[in-house]
Every structure is written in structure tokens, then in C-alpha cells.
Design an enzyme around this catalytic site. Structure first.
Site, PDB file in Angstrom:
ATOM      1  N   LYS A  56       0.835  -1.211   0.000  1.00 54.28           N
ATOM      2  CA  LYS A  56       0.000   0.000   0.000  1.00 54.28           C
ATOM      3  C   LYS A  56       0.863   1.251   0.000  1.00 54.28           C
ATOM      4  O   LYS A  56       0.536   2.242  -0.636  1.00 54.28           O
ATOM      5  CB  LYS A  56      -0.909   0.026   1.233  1.00 54.28           C
ATOM      6  CG  LYS A  56      -2.252  -0.641   1.029  1.00 54.28           C
ATOM      7  CD  LYS A  56      -3.228  -0.119   2.079  1.00 54.28           C
ATOM      8  CE  LYS A  56      -4.524  -0.898   2.088  1.00 54.28           C
ATOM      9  NZ  LYS A  56      -5.340  -0.545   3.251  1.00 54.28           N
ATOM     10  N   LYS A  84      -7.927 -10.968  -9.193  1.00 53.88           N
ATOM     11  CA  LYS A  84      -8.997 -11.140  -8.204  1.00 53.88           C
ATOM     12  C   LYS A  84     -10.091 -10.097  -8.426  1.00 53.88           C
ATOM     13  O   LYS A  84      -9.786  -8.927  -8.676  1.00 53.88           O
ATOM     14  CB  LYS A  84      -8.363 -10.981  -6.816  1.00 53.88           C
ATOM     15  CG  LYS A  84      -9.303 -11.231  -5.672  1.00 53.88           C
ATOM     16  CD  LYS A  84      -8.530 -11.254  -4.370  1.00 53.88           C
ATOM     17  CE  LYS A  84      -9.340 -10.607  -3.269  1.00 53.88           C
ATOM     18  NZ  LYS A  84      -8.690 -10.579  -1.982  1.00 53.88           N
ATOM     19  N   LYS A 123     -13.333  -4.070  -6.540  1.00 50.53           N
ATOM     20  CA  LYS A 123     -13.955  -2.846  -7.038  1.00 50.53           C
ATOM     21  C   LYS A 123     -12.928  -1.910  -7.662  1.00 50.53           C
ATOM     22  O   LYS A 123     -13.230  -1.176  -8.581  1.00 50.53           O
ATOM     23  CB  LYS A 123     -14.667  -2.123  -5.898  1.00 50.53           C
ATOM     24  CG  LYS A 123     -16.080  -2.630  -5.705  1.00 50.53           C
ATOM     25  CD  LYS A 123     -16.767  -1.953  -4.570  1.00 50.53           C
ATOM     26  CE  LYS A 123     -17.002  -0.497  -4.849  1.00 50.53           C
ATOM     27  NZ  LYS A 123     -17.596   0.190  -3.693  1.00 50.53           N
TER      28      LYS A 123
HETATM   29  P1  AMP Z   1     -11.331  -6.238   0.726  1.00 54.23           P
HETATM   30  O1  AMP Z   1     -12.238  -5.105   0.995  1.00 54.23           O
HETATM   31  O2  AMP Z   1     -10.933  -6.393  -0.711  1.00 54.23           O
HETATM   32  O3  AMP Z   1     -10.153  -6.310   1.662  1.00 54.23           O
HETATM   33  O4  AMP Z   1     -12.166  -7.561   1.038  1.00 54.23           O
HETATM   34  C1  AMP Z   1     -12.845  -7.795   2.241  1.00 54.23           C
HETATM   35  C2  AMP Z   1     -13.081  -9.283   2.398  1.00 54.23           C
HETATM   36  O5  AMP Z   1     -13.706  -9.835   1.222  1.00 54.23           O
HETATM   37  C3  AMP Z   1     -11.800 -10.088   2.605  1.00 54.23           C
HETATM   38  O6  AMP Z   1     -12.038 -11.091   3.576  1.00 54.23           O
HETATM   39  C4  AMP Z   1     -11.521 -10.707   1.268  1.00 54.23           C
HETATM   40  O7  AMP Z   1     -10.848 -11.926   1.381  1.00 54.23           O
HETATM   41  C5  AMP Z   1     -12.908 -10.895   0.683  1.00 54.23           C
HETATM   42  N1  AMP Z   1     -12.834 -10.760  -0.779  1.00 54.23           N
HETATM   43  C6  AMP Z   1     -12.688  -9.616  -1.486  1.00 54.23           C
HETATM   44  N2  AMP Z   1     -12.638  -9.851  -2.807  1.00 54.23           N
HETATM   45  C7  AMP Z   1     -12.761 -11.197  -2.970  1.00 54.23           C
HETATM   46  C8  AMP Z   1     -12.767 -12.070  -4.096  1.00 54.23           C
HETATM   47  N3  AMP Z   1     -12.673 -11.621  -5.335  1.00 54.23           N
HETATM   48  N4  AMP Z   1     -12.917 -13.405  -3.873  1.00 54.23           N
HETATM   49  C9  AMP Z   1     -13.029 -13.869  -2.615  1.00 54.23           C
HETATM   50  N5  AMP Z   1     -13.018 -13.111  -1.517  1.00 54.23           N
HETATM   51  C10 AMP Z   1     -12.879 -11.784  -1.666  1.00 54.23           C
END
Ligand code: AMP
Ligand code: TRP
Length: 341
Positions: free
Chosen positions: A125, A205, A208
Site C-alpha cells: 500500500k 482477483k 472494485k
Molecule cells: P477487501 O475489501 O478487498 O479487503 O475484502 C474484504 C473481504 O472480502 C476479505 O475477507 C476478502 O478476502 C474478501 N474478498 C474480497 N474480494 C474477494 C474475491 N474476489 N474473492 C473472494 N473473496 C474476496
């Protein structure tokens, strides 16, 4: 009022405490839902669960105050719509429980500077920021405080957070060694190792931050879901020599697994194995099933009133605060601050 008693006792599995936090990034996408929130919903029936919308973590990078306020509330709507039930879990906004930040300061005194320097999320980050804040560096200490304020022993998170939970364990261990047994060393509950990939670029992955063609939001319209699935990248099709699915096709199968009945899923798997799979019906089935799975979430969200969501979050913070306050009283006593003699 939520029917929890005192949550200090964490010795047996039946009364284990679960804590997790989600950054208020605005609307959830289906990767968040299938990869994390669905699991939160399941856990609330088995454990004493605390779920925080971690707005203080969100300010460690540049942000817009109005947007943060909107996103925080929006996340409350989405989590409730997904099935988090204020009668079964404590849902709250991190900044409404100031004990988290107080504990973070205390824990920073038992956190090794070298450990923080090794955090890969900070390194990654940090590279994307023009201004690298101290808060971004100490972010994992606040995360440890979130967890330890409730003496949580289980933390459902994705793979990318494992290093932060390991650090939390080290912090708990060092605190206990110096000041006496106070905190459990929390374990990661890996949210199903699934990774939903981007629809437009299935080697990445779903997130957003990649842009609207890459993800489906939880509250996306039926028309838009159908369009995005229809145009999802399928790549070159089956790699006949290895029988391995291309990333795009594998991703559609994953979506089908998550939203369709076993029979429908098996049918497409068998078509694939026999080499007769056509993408068009596969995509239609994925879109149909996804629309059906998301429909109750949309319906619940439409019913929620803003005043109701605010009240649930306030009540959640009151409940959480009562627990965190007890932990802080104990911690302050142990480290020798607060009370003058
Ligand atoms: P983030 O806001 O991207 O940190 O995601 C929050 C939660 O959602 C975390 O526990 C991630 O592992 C899960 N997550 C986000 N994107 C994905 C994805 N494409 N596939 C599976 N889990 C996801
Ligand atoms: N750092 C986590 C993430 O980016 C969010 C988070 C903050 C968290 N505090 C937490 C997760 C405590 C689990 C437990 O996803």
C-alpha cells in the site's frame, strides 16, 4: 438489546469469541459476499460474534470525509441485507468504540518496530501512496486492538490478512509475558479459500478497484448482472491436453457452484468433461442463479430504513463498548496507568 452476557470467558469452544472487521469501501461486491460475509452470517449462529466497520483503518490513506461517512453507513446496510442479524451478532462502527484506539496505543508499546516493517500490506500500500502516513505503518496494531479488545480467539479473514493475525498473536504473547496472562492468541478462520476472479480479466482477483466491468456489486440490477456475465471473458476454452479449464471458464463454474443447485452444477461439469459444453447456456445458467441468489439480499436492503440501520449500529456500539471497557480497565491496571495512589 443483544442477549450476550459478559464475554470475558473464552476458554471453551462453545463460548469462543469471533471478531472481524471490514473496511468501509462502499457497496460490497459479490467477491466480498461469497468470500467473507456469507461466512460471517454462518458464524453468528455458532459463536459470540463482533463485526466492525473499521472506519479508523480507512483514514490511513487519503480519503474524502463525506465519502467515508456515506460508505460507512452503506456498509451497514449491505451487511444487514446479507443476513447479519443484530439479535445474533454485534455489528458496529469502530470509531464509535474509542477503546479500540486507546488499546492500540498501549499495544504499540509491545509491538516490535521490525515486525511492522515486515508487513507486506504496508509495503504494497505504501508504494501506491504519495504520502505514506504513520497510521498506515501502525495499521496492524489497531487491527490487533480491534481483536484483543474482545479477547477474540477466532478471526475470519482472507489469505491477505493472515500476516496481520500472526502479528496480533505475537503482540498478545508479548503483552501476556510482560504483564500477565490477559489475551488469548487468536486463530485465523480462513474464509473458504475461494477467490472469485474479475469477469473482464479472470487472471486477477475480483475487486472494485479494477473498475465496473470487473465486478458485480451486491445491489446490481438484474439487467446489468446478465450483461456482465454475458460478456465475461472465457478465454480460449478448454485446454484439451490438460483438461484444465481456462481461468474465465473456471470462474464461471465457481460462480455456478456458489449459486446453483448441485444438479445444475453437476450437469455443466459433466458437459465439460464430455467436451460438449457451450458457453452460452453456461452463462445463462450462471446469470439466472446469481440473480436468484442476490434477489433476497436486494429485497432486504430495499426494506431497511436509514434510521433503523443507524439505531442498530448505535446499539451495537453500546454493547461492544461495555465489553471493550472491561478489557481496558484490566489492561490499564496491569500496565500501571490511570489510577493514582
Ligand atoms: P477487501 O475489501 O478487498 O479487503 O475484502 C474484504 C473481504 O472480502 C476479505 O475477507 C476478502 O478476502 C474478501 N474478498 C474480497 N474480494 C474477494 C474475491 N474476489 N474473492 C473472494 N473473496 C474476496
Ligand atoms: N485489515 C482488514 C482488511 O483490510 C480489516 C480489519 C481491521 C480486520 N480490523 C480487523 C479484520 C480485525 C479482522 C480483524 O481486510
Amino acid at each position: 438489546m443483544i442477549g450476550f452476557g459478559s464475554s470475558n470467558v473464552i476458554s471453551t469452544p462453545s463460548n469462543s469469541v469471533v471478531f472481524s472487521g471490514l473496511q468501509p469501501t462502499g457497496h460490497l461486491q459479490i467477491g466480498n459476499y461469497f468470500g467473507a460475509v456469507q461466512n460471517f452470517v454462518k458464524l453468528q449462529t455458532q459463536y459470540e460474534c463482533y463485526y466492525a466497520i473499521v472506519d479508523y483503518h480507512a483514514i490511513t490513506v487519503e480519503h474524502d470525509p463525506e465519502e467515508l461517512r456515506r460508505n460507512t453507513l452503506e456498509m451497514g446496510f449491505d451487511l444487514l441485507a446479507c443476513g447479519l442479524d443484530p439479535k445474533q451478532c454485534v455489528l458496529f462502527v469502530q470509531s464509535q468504540v474509542p477503546e479500540h484506539t486507546e488499546l492500540a496505543w498501549i499495544l504499540s508499546a509491545v509491538t516490535s518496530y521490525g515486525d511492522l516493517q515486515r508487513m507486506t500490506q504496508f509495503k504494497e500500500k505504501g508504494e501506491t501512496q504519495e504520502f505514506v502516513s504513520c497510521g498506515l505503518f501502525t495499521y496492524p496494531v489497531l487491527q490487533a486492538a480491534d481483536i484483543l479488545a474482545y479477547k477474540a480467539s477466532k478471526v475470519p479473514v482472507g489469505e491477505d490478512q493472515v500476516q496481520h493475525i500472526e502479528l496480533t498473536r505475537r503482540i498478545a504473547r508479548r503483552f501476556n509475558a510482560r504483564f500477565g496472562e490477559t489475551f488469548p492468541e487468536p486463530d485465523v478462520l480462513l474464509t473458504a479459500a475461494l477467490r472469485l476472479m474479475s469477469l473482464a480479466d479472470p487472471e486477477r482477483k475480483m475487486s472494485k478497484s479494477l473498475g465496473p466491468k470487473h465486478y458485480i456489486a451486491l445491489n446490481e440490477s438484474e439487467e446489468s448482472i446478465r450483461e456482465k456475465i454475458k460478456t465475461a471473458v472465457t478465454d480460449v476454452g478448454p485446454r484439451t491436453e490438460t483438461k484444465e479449464k481456462s481461468p474465465g471458464v473456471a470462474n464461471l463454474f465457481l460462480l455456478l457452484k456458489l449459486s446453483a443447485s448441485q444438479e445444475i452444477y453437476d450437469q455443466f461439469e459433466s458437459d465439460y468433461a464430455r467436451g460438449v459444453l457451450k458457453y452460452e447456456p453456461l452463462k445463462r445458467a450462471v446469470a439466472d442463479c446469481l440473480v436468484k441468489t442476490l434477489e433476497p439480499i436486494r429485497a432486504r436492503k430495499a426494506q431497511l430504513k436509514e434510521s433503523e440501520v443507524r439505531e442498530i449500529l448505535h446499539e451495537g456500539a453500546r454493547t461492544a463498548r461495555a465489553v471493550a471497557r472491561q478489557t481496558l480497565a484490566e489492561v490499564r491496571e496491569r500496565i500501571g496507568v490511570g489510577k493514582l495512589i
